[in-house]
Design a protein around this motif. Structure first.
Motif, mmCIF file in Angstrom:
data_model
loop_
_atom_site.group_PDB
_atom_site.id
_atom_site.type_symbol
_atom_site.label_atom_id
_atom_site.label_comp_id
_atom_site.label_asym_id
_atom_site.label_seq_id
_atom_site.Cartn_x
_atom_site.Cartn_y
_atom_site.Cartn_z
ATOM 1 N N UNK A 88 0.793 -1.232 0.036
ATOM 2 C CA UNK A 88 0.075 0.013 0.132
ATOM 3 C C UNK A 88 0.905 1.407 -0.018
ATOM 4 N N UNK A 89 1.755 1.463 -1.067
ATOM 5 C CA UNK A 89 2.708 2.575 -1.238
ATOM 6 C C UNK A 89 3.915 2.819 -0.401
ATOM 7 N N UNK A 90 4.211 1.569 0.106
ATOM 8 C CA UNK A 90 5.836 1.767 0.746
ATOM 9 C C UNK A 90 6.715 2.154 -0.117
ATOM 10 N N UNK A 91 7.880 2.698 0.518
ATOM 11 C CA UNK A 91 8.961 3.353 -0.087
ATOM 12 C C UNK A 91 10.169 2.819 0.568
ATOM 13 N N UNK A 92 11.192 2.670 -0.409
ATOM 14 C CA UNK A 92 12.467 2.041 -0.043
ATOM 15 C C UNK A 92 13.602 3.249 -0.189
ATOM 16 N N UNK A 93 14.339 3.255 0.918
ATOM 17 C CA UNK A 93 15.274 4.381 0.528
ATOM 18 C C UNK A 93 16.536 3.901 1.269
ATOM 19 N N UNK A 94 17.759 4.268 0.851
ATOM 20 C CA UNK A 94 18.929 3.963 1.250
ATOM 21 C C UNK A 94 19.310 5.153 2.452
ATOM 22 N N UNK A 95 20.229 4.649 3.407
ATOM 23 C CA UNK A 95 21.067 5.571 4.408
ATOM 24 C C UNK A 95 21.968 6.279 3.511
ATOM 25 N N UNK A 96 21.990 7.575 3.398
ATOM 26 C CA UNK A 96 22.856 8.530 2.885
ATOM 27 C C UNK A 96 22.785 8.168 1.297
ATOM 28 N N UNK A 97 21.704 7.607 0.657
ATOM 29 C CA UNK A 97 21.438 7.663 -0.831
ATOM 30 C C UNK A 97 20.383 8.482 -1.151
ATOM 31 N N UNK A 98 20.252 8.809 -2.401
ATOM 32 C CA UNK A 98 19.206 9.689 -2.922
ATOM 33 C C UNK A 98 18.262 8.739 -3.710
ATOM 34 N N UNK A 99 18.596 7.727 -4.098
ATOM 35 C CA UNK A 99 17.754 6.899 -4.963
ATOM 36 C C UNK A 99 16.549 6.315 -3.813
ATOM 37 N N UNK A 100 15.394 6.396 -4.535
ATOM 38 C CA UNK A 100 14.199 5.866 -3.837
ATOM 39 C C UNK A 100 13.276 5.136 -4.892
ATOM 40 N N UNK A 101 12.704 4.013 -4.272
ATOM 41 C CA UNK A 101 11.762 3.342 -5.176
ATOM 42 C C UNK A 101 10.388 3.430 -4.252
ATOM 43 N N UNK A 102 9.340 3.519 -4.880
ATOM 44 C CA UNK A 102 7.977 3.743 -4.561
ATOM 45 C C UNK A 102 7.261 2.687 -5.072
ATOM 46 N N UNK A 103 6.558 1.857 -4.296
ATOM 47 C CA UNK A 103 5.828 0.715 -4.661
ATOM 48 C C UNK A 103 4.320 0.702 -4.537
ATOM 49 N N UNK A 104 3.427 0.705 -5.650
ATOM 50 C CA UNK A 104 2.171 0.681 -5.709
ATOM 51 C C UNK A 104 1.359 -0.280 -5.487
ATOM 52 N N UNK A 105 0.153 -0.387 -4.895
ATOM 53 C CA UNK A 105 -0.762 -1.607 -5.034
ATOM 54 C C UNK A 105 -1.196 -2.142 -6.189
#
Length: 157
Positions: free
Chosen positions: A130-147
């Protein structure tokens, strides 16, 4: 104390489900944060205003539609017997396996783990999509998963 013991985590079953059990060594690296620490991580890295991905507001970096990639399918790989991450993820993220990552379900539910653990067990994390996001510590890339079975990628501000 920043963490909740995995045995006391309300969604523990997603990592111990009989159909997709997680290796014991990986379970040790899956660390749910307390609600207070989750809120702090969410506020610092995702949003100071919105409690979840459905309610981003103007001023939240994630509300800027221009930074996000086109939707990419993850559901097909999730449904397959192959444990490989969906196409596009590894082209976008080239972190080392020991990079600390935060899987952010919402403001009060964030899990810390390592990129290698997430790569091996990504299907478990996405039992709740339901919309979780994956981020890395001290990283700029992000993934946003959708249902709807897709994800987007971006570089966060």
């Amino acid at each position: 104390m920043n963490y909740v013991e995995l045995d006391k985590y309300s969604r523990k079953w997603i990592f111990t489900h009989a159909s997709m059990p997680v290796a014991a060594a990986d379970l040790e690296e899956i660390k749910p944060f307390t609600q207070a620490r989750s809120s702090q991580i969410w506020s610092e890295h995702i949003s100071k205003h919105s409690p979840d991905a459905d309610h981003f507001e103007k001023g939240d970096w994630a509300s800027n539609e221009k930074i996000w990639s086109e939707d990419t399918d993850w559901q097909t790989e999730w449904d397959s017997d192959d444990a490989t991450l969906p196409n596009g993820v590894l082209e976008f993220i080239d972190w080392e396996d020991n990079t600390t990552v935060f899987f952010c379900y919402e403001k009060y539910n964030v899990i810390e783990t390592k990129w290698g653990v997430f790569k091996r067990n990504w299907k478990n994390f996405l039992f709740f999509d339901d919309g979780p996001m994956l981020i890395g510590r001290k990283k700029k890339q992000v993934l946003w998963f959708n249902s709807n079975g897709t994800f987007k990628s971006a570089h966060r501000e």
